[in-house]
Design a protein around this motif. Structure first.
Motif, PDB file in Angstrom:
ATOM      1  N   UNK A  48     116.225 175.538 -11.719  1.00  0.00           N
ATOM      2  CA  UNK A  48     115.659 174.390 -12.450  1.00  0.00           C
ATOM      3  C   UNK A  48     116.004 174.468 -13.935  1.00  0.00           C
ATOM      4  N   UNK A  49     115.891 175.647 -14.518  1.00  0.00           N
ATOM      5  CA  UNK A  49     116.226 175.787 -15.935  1.00  0.00           C
ATOM      6  C   UNK A  49     117.710 175.523 -16.176  1.00  0.00           C
ATOM      7  N   UNK A  50     118.550 176.007 -15.283  1.00  0.00           N
ATOM      8  CA  UNK A  50     119.996 175.808 -15.427  1.00  0.00           C
ATOM      9  C   UNK A  50     120.355 174.331 -15.354  1.00  0.00           C
ATOM     10  N   UNK A  51     119.687 173.609 -14.453  1.00  0.00           N
ATOM     11  CA  UNK A  51     119.953 172.172 -14.328  1.00  0.00           C
ATOM     12  C   UNK A  51     119.423 171.403 -15.534  1.00  0.00           C
ATOM     13  N   UNK A  52     118.301 171.843 -16.080  1.00  0.00           N
ATOM     14  CA  UNK A  52     117.681 171.121 -17.197  1.00  0.00           C
ATOM     15  C   UNK A  52     118.442 171.331 -18.496  1.00  0.00           C
ATOM     16  N   UNK A  53     118.999 172.534 -18.681  1.00  0.00           N
ATOM     17  CA  UNK A  53     119.669 172.847 -19.944  1.00  0.00           C
ATOM     18  C   UNK A  53     121.084 173.369 -19.688  1.00  0.00           C
ATOM     19  N   UNK A  54     122.002 172.475 -19.316  1.00  0.00           N
ATOM     20  CA  UNK A  54     123.389 172.899 -19.052  1.00  0.00           C
ATOM     21  C   UNK A  54     124.111 173.388 -20.307  1.00  0.00           C
ATOM     22  N   UNK A  55     123.514 173.156 -21.494  1.00  0.00           N
ATOM     23  CA  UNK A  55     124.142 173.619 -22.739  1.00  0.00           C
ATOM     24  C   UNK A  55     124.177 175.140 -22.831  1.00  0.00           C
TER      25      UNK A  55
END
Length: 564
Positions: free
Chosen positions: A428-435
């Motif tokens: 979920x974190x990876x999808x939310x913050x691809x930066x």
């Protein structure tokens, strides 16, 4: 997410002033897992809590365990049903309180006879039901071909099959840190690098302790109604500060572990190995490395960084070479190592492996409560029993106990808000913050749990925080800042060995990042060039010393430091 209170070098300075000024209900001596658990439990009960640690948190035994949360299966063989039930219960509790530090991992036990297969099968069936093991974590019995299919590097000669069951993998130093910071968030006054050098008594009763600030040599008197000695291997050293009437009680045994590149021993789960003296040891996969453990031998020598001998190393390597078909492993394959001391209560005539691991509280002539023995898995329950005794003491004094603020088996630890599926939290974190790079996010969640989310958010706001400290490493500038500002990291070793864990899990022991990390810490902590160079040189020396195995055990007088 809610930002926790500051827990930094500035907090430490303020805390030392508070320690000198105020009286506490309980003073805990020792910042290992037992002391951390006592401080958190007492703070949850609304008590005024102080904790001091002679060096860094978890610097002793509590960063040097096998890093497993055992479910109690070993105690079933000994017939200790009560200990089986307690360990199994505490494992479930830890999974709920801090999921990223209690991750299920399969353990494979090779079997070499039909009789051994049947006996192990019956024992595991009994354990699964007694310990209320989750359905998807119950044991399985495998045939020879199935076993080799899972671990093809196992030696096949005389292999009958294997048992597979689950243990939980943890990170002991991280567990200590997240317990300590949880206690601090509840109001505990905590300081590392504050060594107890004497006890204060009035009318033969204990009223406090004198702690020396390692940063400047200043001594402060800490006043407390009850004092708990949770100093691990240094428990006797603290007990002896009471003067005449006390005698040593501890029996120290040493356990070592070796770190090797995973490519040299490519296992995908924990594998149990047998030794010529009929002990069981194991190999554990951990990212790019594996580690072998552990020994259990009597120990006399220095307490900080206990000696590791060539015989210790060969004992574990020989077990691996006898179990696997890989090219022969030798000392040159070892990229890291650690040795820990078990603070057991002496039992006359018993060998190290025969001494009970049960905890015991000793009451000194001044009223000092000293706890020794015990296991990492059951630290919360140990702490609960100790704080029960503290509460009884306070009641006997006529003190009114405050209202509880929570229960230690329910209140989540710092970083424990990932939910049970830590991998899904990471996704979920990876999808939310691809930066932010995926390997950085995965590392932050693995090491810091839900606290990693705030670090990712900060990196999105300031991309400079996402800069790597060395090529190929997922350790970032933001992680260094977090350790200094929110985990009271005071030295380069504090960060690389116990906060970021590069000392153990990086094949280069964090040396490629050491200079950059030191520069970043120096900017935050105000180090001059001389201090910065000394930190890097000291860490390089530390890495060399740990892997310089002595030909034979060097017996030296233990340092009678107060605690660790």
């Amino acid at each position: 997410m809610v930002r926790p209170p500051d827990f930094s070098f500035r907090t430490r300075a303020k805390n030392l002033e508070t320690l000198a000024r105020e009286q506490f209900d309980v003073l805990v001596i020792g910042g290992g897992i037992t002391g951390a658990g006592v401080a958190r439990d007492a703070a949850l009960r609304g008590l005024r809590v102080a904790l001091v640690e002679r060096r860094d948190f978890a610097v002793g035994t509590s960063s040097r365990s096998s890093k497993l949360i055992h479910g109690g299966l070993r105690y079933l063989q000994q017939g200790d049903v009560a200990l089986v039930m307690e360990a199994a219960h505490e494992r479930r509790v830890l999974r709920r309180l801090v999921p990223h530090l209690a991750r299920p991992i399969q353990m494979l036990v090779p079997v070499h006879s039909r009789g051994g297969y049947a006996k192990l099968s019956a024992g595991l069936w009994t354990y699964d039901r007694m310990a209320r093991v989750l359905r998807d974590e119950r044991n399985a019995m495998l045939g020879r071909d199935e076993t080799l299919g899972l671990e093809p590097s196992l030696r096949s000669e005389n292999l009958y099959g294997a048992a597979v069951y689950y243990e939980y993998l943890t990170d002991d130093a991280r567990l200590v840190l997240q317990t300590i910071t949880s206690a601090a968030a509840l109001g505990a006054t905590v300081a590392n690098y504050a060594e107890v050098v004497s006890l204060i008594t009035e009318n033969r009763g204990l009223t406090g302790a004198v702690a020396r600030d390692a940063t400047n040599g200043a001594e402060i008197a800490v006043r407390a109604k009850v004092i708990v000695n949770a100093a691990g291997p240094w428990v006797d050293a603290v007990r002896l500060l009471q003067g005449d009437g006390e005698r040593p009680r501890l029996h120290l045994t040493k356990g070592i572990h070796l770190v090797l590149p995973r490519e040299r021993l490519p296992v995908s789960r924990i594998v149990v190995m047998n030794t010529p003296d009929r002990r069981s040891v194991f190999v554990v996969p951990r990212g790019p490395v594996v580690y072998l453990g552990t020994t259990d031998t009597d120990y006399e020598g220095r307490y900080d960084d206990p000696w590791i001998t060539v015989d210790d190393v060969r004992y574990l390597l020989d077990a691996a070479n006898a179990t696997f078909t890989v090219e022969r492993l030798d000392l040159d394959d070892v990229v890291g190592a650690w040795a820990g001391l078990r603070p057991l209560l002496h039992q006359e005539g018993k060998k190290p492996t025969e001494i009970s691991r049960k905890d015991e509280v000793m009451v000194g002539p001044t009223g000092l409560l000293s706890i020794a023995g015990g296991k990492l898995t059951t630290y919360r329950k140990m702490a609960e029993r100790v704080v029960d005794m503290v509460a009884q003491r306070l009641t006997e004094r006529g003190d009114h106990l405050p209202e509880k603020r929570g229960d230690s088996d329910q209140a989540l630890l710092s970083g424990g808000e990932t939910g049970d599926d830590v991998a899904a939290f990471t996704v979920r974190l990876t999808a939310r913050w691809p930066q932010v790079a995926a390997d950085i996010i995965e590392r932050l969640v693995t090491v810091y749990g839900s606290n990693g989310e705030r670090m990712v958010e900060a990196m999105v706001g300031d991309p400079r925080l996402a800069a790597r400290c060395a090529s190929g490493l997922a350790v970032t500038h933001g992680e260094v800042a977090y350790a200094v500002r929110e985990e009271m990291a005071m030295t380069l070793e504090d960060f690389l060995e116990r906060r970021a864990r590069l000392f153990l899990w990086d094949c280069h022991n964090g040396l490629t990042a050491a200079a950059e990390v030191a520069r970043l810490m120096g900017d935050l902590l105000g180090w001059d060039t001389e201090r910065l160079d000394a930190e890097v040189a000291g860490y390089q020396r530390h890495v060399r010393e740990v892997k310089t195995f002595t030909p034979e055990l060097e017996v030296v007088s233990p340092r009678h430091a107060a605690h660790a």
